[in-house]
Write a protein that holds these residues in place. Structure first.
Motif, mmCIF file in Angstrom:
data_model
loop_
_atom_site.group_PDB
_atom_site.id
_atom_site.type_symbol
_atom_site.label_atom_id
_atom_site.label_comp_id
_atom_site.label_asym_id
_atom_site.label_seq_id
_atom_site.Cartn_x
_atom_site.Cartn_y
_atom_site.Cartn_z
ATOM 1 N N PRO A 385 0.923 -1.111 -0.133
ATOM 2 C CA PRO A 385 0.019 0.011 -0.165
ATOM 3 C C PRO A 385 0.916 1.370 0.103
ATOM 4 C CG PRO A 385 -0.090 -1.190 2.071
ATOM 5 C CD PRO A 385 0.743 -2.076 1.123
ATOM 6 N N LEU A 386 2.054 1.200 0.415
ATOM 7 C CA LEU A 386 3.090 2.222 0.465
ATOM 8 C C LEU A 386 3.829 2.509 -0.699
ATOM 9 C CD1 LEU A 386 3.962 2.762 3.919
ATOM 10 C CD2 LEU A 386 1.804 3.848 3.056
ATOM 11 N N ALA A 387 3.909 1.532 -1.979
ATOM 12 C CA ALA A 387 4.355 1.108 -2.917
ATOM 13 C C ALA A 387 5.167 2.615 -3.603
ATOM 14 C CB ALA A 387 4.195 0.532 -4.252
ATOM 15 N N ASP A 388 4.356 3.448 -3.804
ATOM 16 C CA ASP A 388 5.111 4.830 -4.454
ATOM 17 C C ASP A 388 5.958 5.590 -3.371
ATOM 18 O OD1 ASP A 388 3.546 4.302 -6.601
ATOM 19 O OD2 ASP A 388 1.883 5.715 -5.954
ATOM 20 N N ARG A 389 5.591 5.389 -2.112
ATOM 21 C CA ARG A 389 6.339 6.189 -1.062
ATOM 22 C C ARG A 389 7.656 5.607 -0.934
ATOM 23 N NH1 ARG A 389 3.108 7.661 4.033
ATOM 24 N NH2 ARG A 389 5.226 8.486 4.711
ATOM 25 N N LEU A 390 7.789 4.082 -0.901
ATOM 26 C CA LEU A 390 8.792 3.293 -0.530
ATOM 27 C C LEU A 390 9.751 3.665 -1.750
ATOM 28 C CD1 LEU A 390 7.353 0.116 0.664
ATOM 29 C CD2 LEU A 390 8.359 1.859 2.027
ATOM 30 N N ARG A 391 9.237 3.378 -3.300
ATOM 31 C CA ARG A 391 9.995 3.644 -4.170
ATOM 32 C C ARG A 391 10.561 4.877 -4.645
ATOM 33 N NH1 ARG A 391 8.645 -0.693 -8.027
ATOM 34 N NH2 ARG A 391 9.398 -2.475 -7.213
ATOM 35 N N SER A 392 10.118 6.238 -3.947
ATOM 36 C CA SER A 392 10.493 7.516 -4.311
ATOM 37 C C SER A 392 11.134 7.964 -2.889
ATOM 38 C CB SER A 392 9.476 8.288 -4.480
ATOM 39 O OG SER A 392 8.538 8.359 -3.414
ATOM 40 N N ALA A 393 11.308 7.294 -1.871
ATOM 41 C CA ALA A 393 11.833 7.788 -0.541
ATOM 42 C C ALA A 393 13.476 7.740 -0.702
ATOM 43 C CB ALA A 393 11.396 6.717 0.681
ATOM 44 N N PRO A 394 14.140 8.770 -0.387
ATOM 45 C CA PRO A 394 15.617 8.893 -0.387
ATOM 46 C C PRO A 394 16.172 8.271 0.760
ATOM 47 C CG PRO A 394 14.530 10.989 0.180
ATOM 48 C CD PRO A 394 13.480 10.067 -0.238
ATOM 49 N N ASP A 395 15.540 8.140 1.904
ATOM 50 C CA ASP A 395 15.861 7.573 3.210
ATOM 51 C C ASP A 395 14.847 6.718 3.647
ATOM 52 O OD1 ASP A 395 17.037 6.917 5.535
ATOM 53 O OD2 ASP A 395 17.082 8.778 6.330
ATOM 54 N N LEU A 396 14.818 5.349 3.364
ATOM 55 C CA LEU A 396 13.717 4.454 4.021
ATOM 56 C C LEU A 396 13.428 4.265 5.423
ATOM 57 C CD1 LEU A 396 14.160 1.382 1.665
ATOM 58 C CD2 LEU A 396 12.202 2.985 1.808
ATOM 59 N N LEU A 397 14.596 4.805 6.143
ATOM 60 C CA LEU A 397 14.572 4.627 7.619
ATOM 61 C C LEU A 397 13.823 5.749 8.164
ATOM 62 C CD1 LEU A 397 18.032 3.393 8.919
ATOM 63 C CD2 LEU A 397 15.874 2.311 8.823
ATOM 64 N N ALA A 398 13.847 6.898 7.448
ATOM 65 C CA ALA A 398 13.119 8.169 7.879
ATOM 66 C C ALA A 398 11.488 8.085 7.492
ATOM 67 C CB ALA A 398 13.595 9.367 7.041
ATOM 68 N N LEU A 399 11.007 6.894 6.931
ATOM 69 C CA LEU A 399 9.399 6.739 6.680
ATOM 70 C C LEU A 399 8.864 6.473 8.159
ATOM 71 C CD1 LEU A 399 9.091 5.073 3.402
ATOM 72 C CD2 LEU A 399 8.488 7.267 4.001
ATOM 73 N N ASP A 400 8.103 7.293 8.964
ATOM 74 C CA ASP A 400 7.725 7.211 10.047
ATOM 75 C C ASP A 400 6.363 6.332 9.804
ATOM 76 O OD1 ASP A 400 5.983 8.849 8.944
ATOM 77 O OD2 ASP A 400 6.244 10.531 10.639
ATOM 78 N N ALA A 401 5.936 6.143 8.682
ATOM 79 C CA ALA A 401 4.902 5.130 8.572
ATOM 80 C C ALA A 401 5.317 3.493 8.579
ATOM 81 C CB ALA A 401 4.099 5.554 7.030
ATOM 82 N N VAL A 402 6.538 3.243 8.552
ATOM 83 C CA VAL A 402 7.164 2.175 8.735
ATOM 84 C C VAL A 402 8.016 1.917 9.841
ATOM 85 C CG1 VAL A 402 8.474 0.339 7.670
ATOM 86 C CG2 VAL A 402 6.983 1.789 6.230
ATOM 87 N N PHE A 403 8.892 2.852 10.170
ATOM 88 C CA PHE A 403 9.838 2.617 11.372
ATOM 89 C C PHE A 403 9.528 3.464 12.441
ATOM 90 C CE2 PHE A 403 12.014 1.532 7.080
ATOM 91 C CZ PHE A 403 12.706 0.494 7.522
#
Length: 437
Positions: A385-403
């Motif tokens: 469900p977060l595919a677009d955000r995951l593919r475009s994120a410059p820093d995955l660890l900064a995604l507070d929807a996941v980490f």
């Protein structure tokens, strides 16, 4: 070939379903091979009006074949070369929520319904989801009739999470007549394929478009919180307890966490199924170390159970080649699954001052998977469900929807992830595993 139905099933036809006492939201393969089987066995042991009205939230892919087959379907237990079929008929009704919302709401409001079970995946447990809205509308009309809402999804404290969502919509008085038991469910049930349907034809001599294949193992642990009563699930092999927590932790981390490890590492290495991922050179040794050194220190298992033995039993199940459980299926929705399956293990080990070497390898593999290509360059789909955000994120660890908080600021964790990411980029999964032997 004739279709499975009451008219064609002959000696394998089960007894007609009793009157409806349970509504199940989510007509997927897991429900049909797990809760439905436990309920059929409980009715056989102790009776009761516990027929299941199954509700398909959106897709009619299973609903229509089930209706065409008089609500009959088969569960194929797959154990190596041996296939054991069983025809189930525990469903009393089947409805489509998207086109019959009023009928579903009336059913949820019926005081004869005393249990609602759910297998709607982690994505549905958020305010405003279609499933939650449907459930709330039905509950509003119950006028205090007792009911238990039973989440069977892989979430920590799933009953408490569901309670929080429902109370936020209906207010705290809803708990006076409503139970929210937490549960742990376990059975490997791959998505049905053409091969599954062909196997059903071979063993039944009938066409069954609602069949499911599953492993022999099945477990269900439930908190005892059923104000309107329940089927005799304990007589069917379920564990009814005051504390599901220790079982839940084992399932989420020592089974599903390892399952995800095999999915991401295997998909990158080109392994199409979980059993073939486990058979890759060096893979079993790495996941055994993952269980023993990273997962085991974070868990307090039930009395008489060790994490290592529990993990070994999971690996024996994963090696069942007859299941054909695709790595890409297990890899779906990683942003929703990994917080429960993996990130808690990492957070607990970091809080204890340790670096979880193998858990961070799994996380690095997921990060590579998100980028969309296997080690040989084959494209990998990202069904999330977060595919677009995951593919475009410059820093995955900064995604507070996941980490959770703290991951992005953990410099030592970043350093370890960078080492694993570099190894995977230079050597691929097979080369990285070889370097650990």
């Amino acid at each position: 070939m004739e279709r499975l139905s009451r008219a064609t099933a002959g000696d394998v036809a089960p007894a007609p379903a009793p009157a409806t006492g349970i509504v199940h939201l989510g007509l997927g393969a897991f429900h049909r091979a797990h809760q439905a089987v436990f309920t059929a066995d409980a009715i056989a042991e102790a009776g009761g009006d516990w027929g299941i009205a199954a509700v398909a939230p959106r897709s009619r892919a299973v609903l229509d074949p089930l209706l065409e087959q008089d609500l009959l379907y088969s569960v194929l237990t797959l154990d190596g070369e041996r296939v054991t079929p069983r025809v189930l008929g525990v469903h009393s009704r089947a409805l489509h929520a998207a086109s019959e919302p009023e009928a579903v709401e009336r059913l949820l409001a019926d005081p004869a319904v005393r249990i609602v079970t759910l297998t709607v995946t982690e994505k549905a447990y958020r305010p405003g989801s279609a499933v939650l809205d449907l459930l709330v509308r039905g509950l509003r009309a119950r006028a205090g009739a007792p009911i238990a809402l039973v989440s069977c999804d892989n979430l920590p404290s799933n009953g408490r999470r569901l309670r929080e969502l429902v109370v936020a919509e209906l207010g705290p008085s809803i708990v006076d007549s409503t139970g929210f038991p937490s549960t742990m469910v376990d059975r490997i049930v791959p998505a049905s394929t053409d091969a599954t349907y062909a196997t059903a034809r071979d063993v039944l001599g009938l066409e069954d478009r609602a069949t499911v294949g599953a492993e022999p193992f099945s477990a269900w642990v439930l908190e005892d919180d059923f104000p309107g009563g329940r089927p005799a699930w304990d007589l069917a092999g379920a564990v009814v307890t005051d504390d599901v927590g220790p079982w839940e932790g084992l399932k989420l981390r020592a089974v599903l966490g390892v399952h995800s490890a095999l999915a991401y590492l295997g998909a990158l290495a080109g392994a199409p199924t979980i059993d073939r991922s486990l058979a890759l050179p060096g893979m079993r040794d790495v996941v055994e170390r993952f269980i023993a050194t990273d997962i085991a220190p974070t868990l307090c298992p039930p009395e008489g159970v060790t994490v290592e033995r529990f993990g070994q039993s999971a690996l024996a199940r994963f090696a069942n080649a007859a299941l054909r459980h695709r790595t890409l299926q297990v890899a779906m929705d990683g942003s929703q699954k990994l917080p429960q399956r993996l990130l808690g293990t990492i957070a607990d080990r970091r809080a204890a001052g340790s670096m979880p070497l193998y858990a961070t390898l799994v996380l690095a593999a997921w990060m590579r998977f998100v980028r969309g290509s296997a080690d040989d360059g084959t494209p990998l789909p990202l069904d999330d469900p977060l595919a677009d955000r995951l593919r475009s994120a410059p820093d995955l660890l900064a995604l507070d929807a996941v980490f959770p908080p703290g991951f992005a600021d953990d410099t030592e964790l970043r350093k370890q992830l960078a080492e694993w990411t570099g190894a995977l980029e230079r050597h691929g999964v097979l080369g990285t595993l070889a370097g650990l032997r």
